[in-house]
Design a protein around this motif. Sequence first.
Motif, PDB file in Angstrom:
ATOM      1  N   PHE A  19       0.786  -1.234   0.000  1.00  0.00           N
ATOM      2  CA  PHE A  19       0.000   0.000   0.000  1.00  0.00           C
ATOM      3  C   PHE A  19       0.819   1.287   0.000  1.00  0.00           C
ATOM      4  O   PHE A  19       0.238   2.364  -0.119  1.00  0.00           O
ATOM      5  CB  PHE A  19      -0.918   0.024   1.230  1.00  0.00           C
ATOM      6  CG  PHE A  19      -1.936  -1.078   1.256  1.00  0.00           C
ATOM      7  CD1 PHE A  19      -3.022  -1.061   0.391  1.00  0.00           C
ATOM      8  CD2 PHE A  19      -1.810  -2.138   2.135  1.00  0.00           C
ATOM      9  CE1 PHE A  19      -3.963  -2.073   0.409  1.00  0.00           C
ATOM     10  CE2 PHE A  19      -2.743  -3.162   2.160  1.00  0.00           C
ATOM     11  CZ  PHE A  19      -3.826  -3.133   1.289  1.00  0.00           C
ATOM     12  N   CYS A  20       2.116   1.193   0.136  1.00  0.00           N
ATOM     13  CA  CYS A  20       2.906   2.413   0.349  1.00  0.00           C
ATOM     14  C   CYS A  20       4.039   2.549  -0.659  1.00  0.00           C
ATOM     15  O   CYS A  20       5.155   2.952  -0.312  1.00  0.00           O
ATOM     16  CB  CYS A  20       3.452   2.442   1.773  1.00  0.00           C
ATOM     17  SG  CYS A  20       2.175   2.314   3.040  1.00  0.00           S
ATOM     18  N   ARG A  32      -4.327   5.770   5.600  1.00  0.00           N
ATOM     19  CA  ARG A  32      -3.224   4.810   5.740  1.00  0.00           C
ATOM     20  C   ARG A  32      -2.540   4.966   7.093  1.00  0.00           C
ATOM     21  O   ARG A  32      -2.076   3.984   7.674  1.00  0.00           O
ATOM     22  CB  ARG A  32      -2.216   4.982   4.609  1.00  0.00           C
ATOM     23  CG  ARG A  32      -2.681   4.418   3.286  1.00  0.00           C
ATOM     24  CD  ARG A  32      -1.609   4.497   2.220  1.00  0.00           C
ATOM     25  NE  ARG A  32      -1.273   5.875   1.863  1.00  0.00           N
ATOM     26  CZ  ARG A  32      -0.337   6.203   0.992  1.00  0.00           C
ATOM     27  NH1 ARG A  32       0.380   5.255   0.393  1.00  0.00           N
ATOM     28  NH2 ARG A  32      -0.096   7.477   0.698  1.00  0.00           N
TER      29      ARG A  32
END
Length: 528
Positions: A313-314, A378
């Motif tokens: 996700f990053c 996030r």
Amino acid sequence: MTSDGPVYLAIDAGTGSARALAFDDDGTLVARAAREWTHRAVPGFPGGTDFDAGQGWSLIASAIRDVVAQLDGRRVAAVAASSMREGFVLYDGEGSELWACPNTDGRARAEADELVAEGVADEIYRVAGDWVSITAPARLRWIARHAPDVLARTRHLGMLSDWVVTRLTGEFVTDPTCGSSSALFDLRARSWSHDLAAAVGVSDGILPPVVECGLPVGRVTSTAAAATGLAVGTPVMSGGADTQLALHGIAARPGRPTIVAGTFWQTTAVVTEPVIDPSRRLRTLCHVSPDTWMVEGIGFLSGLAMRWFRDVFCGDAVAATRDGGSAFTLMERWAEEVPPGSNGVVAAMANVMQADAWHHAPPAFVGFDINDTAASSRGAFVRSIEEAAAIVAAAHLGILSDLTGGRAVDDGSVTFTGGSSAGALWPRIIAGVCGLDTLVTVAPEATAYGAARLAAAGIGGDLPPMGDTDRRVVATADERAVYTRVVERWHRVYRSVMTVAGPDVPPLFTPPGAARAASVSPSADVFA
């Protein structure tokens, strides 16, 4: 110390990476290289993972070559190795690897269940201090059943740190710290238990001699020198298991527990006798000094959960720090903008350890709001991962306190070391959740530094323990009060998520030999 003086080399074969690090004789890190690795699944055996010894050695040798190049001619005075525990290697009579597994291998479910049914698992825990979930007894039975030709050809057994020594020197030895993670050791004797070996059908002839940590075991061969760039004849010392060497690196002492935070998180206490948990929650292994042992609770893949979130996700954080810095630093900045409790997001990852029935929930995030992107950012997910790891560590601290009559935590603080300790937010969360001052080591390289201390000791050197803690993090009374409610909620949610585990929704990990079903989070109230 001059800038061209000799150095001590530490090799660390961890769960998620292979690393080589060189330290001056004043303890300064002067060169470092790392290679991330993964362990392939075993087709047809759910939970099974192999360790690729050929590729693994190639990665280790490559990391060592990088370090040797960085040293620019400085001499490596001595070498010692550390590794993940439980994984082991079998060799034939020529010293070639026949079979190897990492610590995460869980293929031997039926064999572990048999050991439980026969009562052998109980005896193993009583003598060796560990259950049969991810240790050698069940795995050796699996090999005997599914690969009998391998066992018939086996002439040597070694743990993974032993394997590094064998690759460097050609010698077959073990040390008490890694050897005891086999669950074939007599903890009090700090050596192999012939009775346990016989109970699982292991010939004494394949078990290597036991050499206490920090003693000479051999020298770098010409073959190893060609692969690594080390000089032929470089002395190699007996090293040990990653967690115990981290404790050795920081000179951990009885009375102050330590969280060693890498791919797994180990919440540990050094003790002066082999304490065995009568409730079979935690496990006990030999420590570095001959008169010490270590009791620990394991946070299963607590550090890896953060790496997984980074990779999935990053990608922008990785790209933003490609030329310097860490993606994790940026991720923690996002998380610092989120209050304790992660805006209601709960990460169900590792469960509190119960060695004989260690059931985990399916990995999940619960409580996020798709209508509120600011609150369910996030940063909230990152913070929830960090809070989950700290909550499990806190439960383990409570059990350690219970086992030692409070002596394990008698000075009101906990040391935080390992890769995760490089973060700025995680120590503050630990302080709030655990209610203990959190002492962060000056560098996250405690395991490698412990190995370097042993390398030095083997040739008469004396590397000092890692210096004073980098910082003391003290939570406020308000933070502790908030986290009391967060901890209670996490355990309630975890118990609920556990109920959906099954063949269609696999858990994070259910180890072999889990003797009884568990629908609740064990020891949930032990450190409330």
